[in-house]
Scaffold this motif. Structure first.
Motif, PDB file in Angstrom:
ATOM      1  N   PRO A  26       0.828  -1.213   0.000  1.00  0.00           N
ATOM      2  CA  PRO A  26       0.000   0.000   0.000  1.00  0.00           C
ATOM      3  C   PRO A  26       0.862   1.264   0.000  1.00  0.00           C
ATOM      4  N   PRO A  27       0.290   2.387  -0.394  1.00  0.00           N
ATOM      5  CA  PRO A  27       1.034   3.648  -0.309  1.00  0.00           C
ATOM      6  C   PRO A  27       1.207   4.081   1.146  1.00  0.00           C
ATOM      7  N   LEU A  28       2.093   5.016   1.353  1.00  0.00           N
ATOM      8  CA  LEU A  28       2.325   5.562   2.691  1.00  0.00           C
ATOM      9  C   LEU A  28       1.418   6.772   2.898  1.00  0.00           C
ATOM     10  N   LYS A  29       0.673   6.772   3.984  1.00  0.00           N
ATOM     11  CA  LYS A  29      -0.212   7.896   4.319  1.00  0.00           C
ATOM     12  C   LYS A  29       0.566   8.889   5.186  1.00  0.00           C
ATOM     13  N   LEU A  30       0.819  10.065   4.599  1.00  0.00           N
ATOM     14  CA  LEU A  30       1.668  11.049   5.249  1.00  0.00           C
ATOM     15  C   LEU A  30       0.931  12.371   5.421  1.00  0.00           C
ATOM     16  N   SER A  31       1.126  12.973   6.569  1.00  0.00           N
ATOM     17  CA  SER A  31       0.608  14.322   6.804  1.00  0.00           C
ATOM     18  C   SER A  31       1.682  15.333   6.428  1.00  0.00           C
ATOM     19  N   LYS A  32       1.267  16.537   6.219  1.00  0.00           N
ATOM     20  CA  LYS A  32       2.219  17.593   5.904  1.00  0.00           C
ATOM     21  C   LYS A  32       3.214  17.738   7.058  1.00  0.00           C
ATOM     22  N   GLY A  33       4.495  17.843   6.726  1.00  0.00           N
ATOM     23  CA  GLY A  33       5.525  17.987   7.750  1.00  0.00           C
ATOM     24  C   GLY A  33       6.690  17.031   7.524  1.00  0.00           C
ATOM     25  N   THR A  34       7.503  16.873   8.546  1.00  0.00           N
ATOM     26  CA  THR A  34       8.720  16.057   8.453  1.00  0.00           C
ATOM     27  C   THR A  34       8.441  14.637   8.928  1.00  0.00           C
ATOM     28  N   HIS A  35       8.895  13.666   8.133  1.00  0.00           N
ATOM     29  CA  HIS A  35       8.701  12.262   8.470  1.00  0.00           C
ATOM     30  C   HIS A  35      10.026  11.505   8.335  1.00  0.00           C
ATOM     31  N   THR A  36      10.127  10.415   9.085  1.00  0.00           N
ATOM     32  CA  THR A  36      11.330   9.582   9.067  1.00  0.00           C
ATOM     33  C   THR A  36      10.945   8.170   8.651  1.00  0.00           C
ATOM     34  N   PHE A  37      11.696   7.622   7.711  1.00  0.00           N
ATOM     35  CA  PHE A  37      11.486   6.212   7.361  1.00  0.00           C
ATOM     36  C   PHE A  37      12.780   5.446   7.604  1.00  0.00           C
ATOM     37  N   ARG A  38      12.627   4.228   8.094  1.00  0.00           N
ATOM     38  CA  ARG A  38      13.765   3.380   8.488  1.00  0.00           C
ATOM     39  C   ARG A  38      13.697   2.043   7.763  1.00  0.00           C
ATOM     40  N   LEU A  39      14.846   1.578   7.278  1.00  0.00           N
ATOM     41  CA  LEU A  39      14.979   0.239   6.710  1.00  0.00           C
ATOM     42  C   LEU A  39      15.921  -0.562   7.600  1.00  0.00           C
ATOM     43  N   THR A  40      15.434  -1.712   8.077  1.00  0.00           N
ATOM     44  CA  THR A  40      16.222  -2.574   8.974  1.00  0.00           C
ATOM     45  C   THR A  40      16.508  -3.891   8.270  1.00  0.00           C
ATOM     46  N   THR A  41      17.762  -4.325   8.331  1.00  0.00           N
ATOM     47  CA  THR A  41      18.170  -5.573   7.686  1.00  0.00           C
ATOM     48  C   THR A  41      17.596  -6.777   8.431  1.00  0.00           C
ATOM     49  N   ILE A  42      17.011  -7.695   7.695  1.00  0.00           N
ATOM     50  CA  ILE A  42      16.540  -8.968   8.245  1.00  0.00           C
ATOM     51  C   ILE A  42      17.491 -10.052   7.748  1.00  0.00           C
ATOM     52  N   MET A  43      18.037 -10.806   8.667  1.00  0.00           N
ATOM     53  CA  MET A  43      19.085 -11.775   8.355  1.00  0.00           C
ATOM     54  C   MET A  43      20.319 -11.028   7.836  1.00  0.00           C
ATOM     55  N   ASP A  44      21.225 -11.732   7.250  1.00  0.00           N
ATOM     56  CA  ASP A  44      22.525 -11.139   6.926  1.00  0.00           C
ATOM     57  C   ASP A  44      22.623 -10.876   5.423  1.00  0.00           C
ATOM     58  N   TYR A  45      21.918  -9.848   4.969  1.00  0.00           N
ATOM     59  CA  TYR A  45      21.926  -9.499   3.550  1.00  0.00           C
ATOM     60  C   TYR A  45      22.432  -8.074   3.353  1.00  0.00           C
ATOM     61  N   ASN A  46      23.335  -7.907   2.411  1.00  0.00           N
ATOM     62  CA  ASN A  46      23.828  -6.574   2.082  1.00  0.00           C
ATOM     63  C   ASN A  46      22.963  -5.945   1.002  1.00  0.00           C
ATOM     64  N   LEU A  47      23.096  -4.637   0.878  1.00  0.00           N
ATOM     65  CA  LEU A  47      22.335  -3.889  -0.109  1.00  0.00           C
ATOM     66  C   LEU A  47      23.047  -2.573  -0.383  1.00  0.00           C
ATOM     67  N   ASN A  48      23.147  -2.210  -1.643  1.00  0.00           N
ATOM     68  CA  ASN A  48      23.644  -0.888  -2.021  1.00  0.00           C
ATOM     69  C   ASN A  48      22.446  -0.023  -2.404  1.00  0.00           C
ATOM     70  N   VAL A  49      22.450   1.213  -1.940  1.00  0.00           N
ATOM     71  CA  VAL A  49      21.350   2.132  -2.233  1.00  0.00           C
ATOM     72  C   VAL A  49      21.922   3.451  -2.721  1.00  0.00           C
ATOM     73  N   ASP A  50      21.348   3.979  -3.808  1.00  0.00           N
ATOM     74  CA  ASP A  50      21.802   5.256  -4.368  1.00  0.00           C
ATOM     75  C   ASP A  50      20.922   6.416  -3.895  1.00  0.00           C
ATOM     76  N   TYR A  51      19.606   6.297  -4.076  1.00  0.00           N
ATOM     77  CA  TYR A  51      18.707   7.353  -3.618  1.00  0.00           C
ATOM     78  C   TYR A  51      17.268   6.845  -3.584  1.00  0.00           C
ATOM     79  N   PHE A  52      16.394   7.649  -2.960  1.00  0.00           N
ATOM     80  CA  PHE A  52      14.969   7.370  -2.866  1.00  0.00           C
ATOM     81  C   PHE A  52      14.182   8.510  -3.514  1.00  0.00           C
ATOM     82  N   VAL A  53      12.961   8.188  -3.927  1.00  0.00           N
ATOM     83  CA  VAL A  53      12.015   9.216  -4.390  1.00  0.00           C
ATOM     84  C   VAL A  53      10.670   8.948  -3.714  1.00  0.00           C
ATOM     85  N   LEU A  54      10.151   9.958  -3.070  1.00  0.00           N
ATOM     86  CA  LEU A  54       8.854   9.894  -2.425  1.00  0.00           C
ATOM     87  C   LEU A  54       7.896  10.760  -3.243  1.00  0.00           C
TER      88      LEU A  54
END
Length: 384
Positions: A353-381
């Protein structure tokens, strides 16, 4: 008489070993005597002596025992009772060996029954057989190994014990996970915590115990509690929306990410993050939302593993159950070559589902499950 300590003696061309073993009496305190020069050792266990011999000539060995020998093995072949000589006056067992290297056992208790190597232990997943482990026994433990295809997700491991027999403290290694804490589940044992499962996985079950003859575990069973939701790949990133550079994370814990400056191809803004992995490692990013509404979340990622698992939290909470375990795809590499960056949609797809956001500042967190690496360049909201 010492019965369980390690006692070793190497005899190399010494006067002690020049006498005929079947005629020379043992001296007080002597535990091993050989008739020719060579290398010899004896280790005493609760019910047997373990003997090794290396000589270039036929050799007679005299080994002190606390009681007359009842059984013996030489190079895994059982010896007849007549082959086990016994000098009552000296409490010494007498063995005659051919030239070469030999390993033997001489026991004064029990029957000398040996375990059948290669016993099979079934592995089931969600009630269906998925493979088996092959067991091998030493005097100190049983170790059973095999590779089994497990579903991707988080579940429980159960050891099925026929008749609820005492199994000591089993250790089950699932890939790099080590499970040693178990709780009773009826007559069986269940992992105290959850276990991670993913694809073809090497398994190893270790049962400590002296002179085990068979496995007390009949089946290693896995049940799936949480199945991940696969993240969809998209053709391109949205051209509008709120852009958040991955290297501009505002918090992390449980590990340390590395910022790449020009070390990977086609980095947006010249930077990206890598070595983002290890179970429990999390990163947070902050975005300023201009208007209340529903938002889709996209990311540019690279993953040289078959997959990577992450939990997504928004302002400290999982926004929907589907975000508790996201399965990100393997992209074929770590972005050291062309085509290894992929665009994916983390929220707002068919299964997420989409993220329901109110006007203002929000924080999103990604937590690793098990031992998997990941490279990330950028996000778009992007607002819908």
């Amino acid at each position: 008489m010492v019965r369980s300590s390690l006692l070793m003696l190497s005899l190399l061309a010494l006067p002690l070993v020049t006498m005929a073993a079947d005629s020379a009496p043992a001296t007080s305190g002597e535990i091993l005597r050989a008739s020719v020069p060579g290398a010899y050792a004896v280790r005493y266990m609760p019910d047997r002596a373990l003997i090794s011999s290396s000589a270039k000539q036929p050799v007679g060995l005299r080994v002190r025992l606390p009681h007359p020998p009842l059984w013996g093995y030489l190079d895994k072949t059982r010896l007849s009772q007549s082959a086990l000589g016994w000098d009552t006056a000296s409490s010494v067992a007498i063995l005659k060996l051919h030239p070469g290297e030999h390993e033997g056992q001489v026991g004064w208790e029990g029957t000398g029954e040996q375990p059948d190597q290669g016993q099979k232990i079934a592995v089931t997943v969600c009630g269906k057989k998925a493979g088996e482990l092959t067991a091998n026994f030493s005097l100190e433990q049983m170790s059973a190994e095999g590779t089994v295809s497990l579903p991707v997700g988080v579940g429980k491991a159960t050891l099925i014990l026929p008749g609820g027999v005492d199994c000591g403290t089993p250790v089950l290694t699932i890939g790099s996970q080590v499970v040693s804490d178990w709780v009773p589940a009826g007559p069986n044992l269940e992992s105290k915590g959850t276990v991670g499962m993913t694809g073809d996985t090497p398994l190893r079950l270790t049962l400590p115990g002296y002179n085990l003859l068979r496995s007390c575990v009949a089946v290693v069973s896995f049940s799936l509690l949480t199945k991940p939701v696969e993240v969809a790949r998209v053709e391109k990133m949205p051209e509008d929306g709120i852009l958040v550079e991955a290297e501009d994370f505002t918090g992390q814990g449980g590990g340390a990410v590395t910022v790449s400056v020009g070390d990977h191809v086609d980095q947006h803004g010249g930077k990206s993050i890598f070595n983002y992995g290890g179970a429990g490692h999390w990163l947070e990013w902050t975005a300023k939302v201009p208007a209340t509404g529903e938002y889709d979340l996209f990311a540019k990622i690279a993953c040289g593993e078959p997959l990577s698992l992450r939990e997504l939290k928004l302002d400290g909470k999982v926004p929907a159950r589907a975000f508790s375990m996201l399965q990100l795809p393997g992209t074929g590499g770590w972005a050291h070559g062309p085509g290894e960056w992929w665009f994916v949609q983390l929220a707002g797809s068919k299964d997420l589902p989409p993220l329901k956001l109110s006007k203002g500042t929000h924080t999103f967190r990604l937590t690793t499950i098990m031992d998997y690496n990941l490279n990330v360049d950028y996000f778009v909201l992007r607002k819908r």
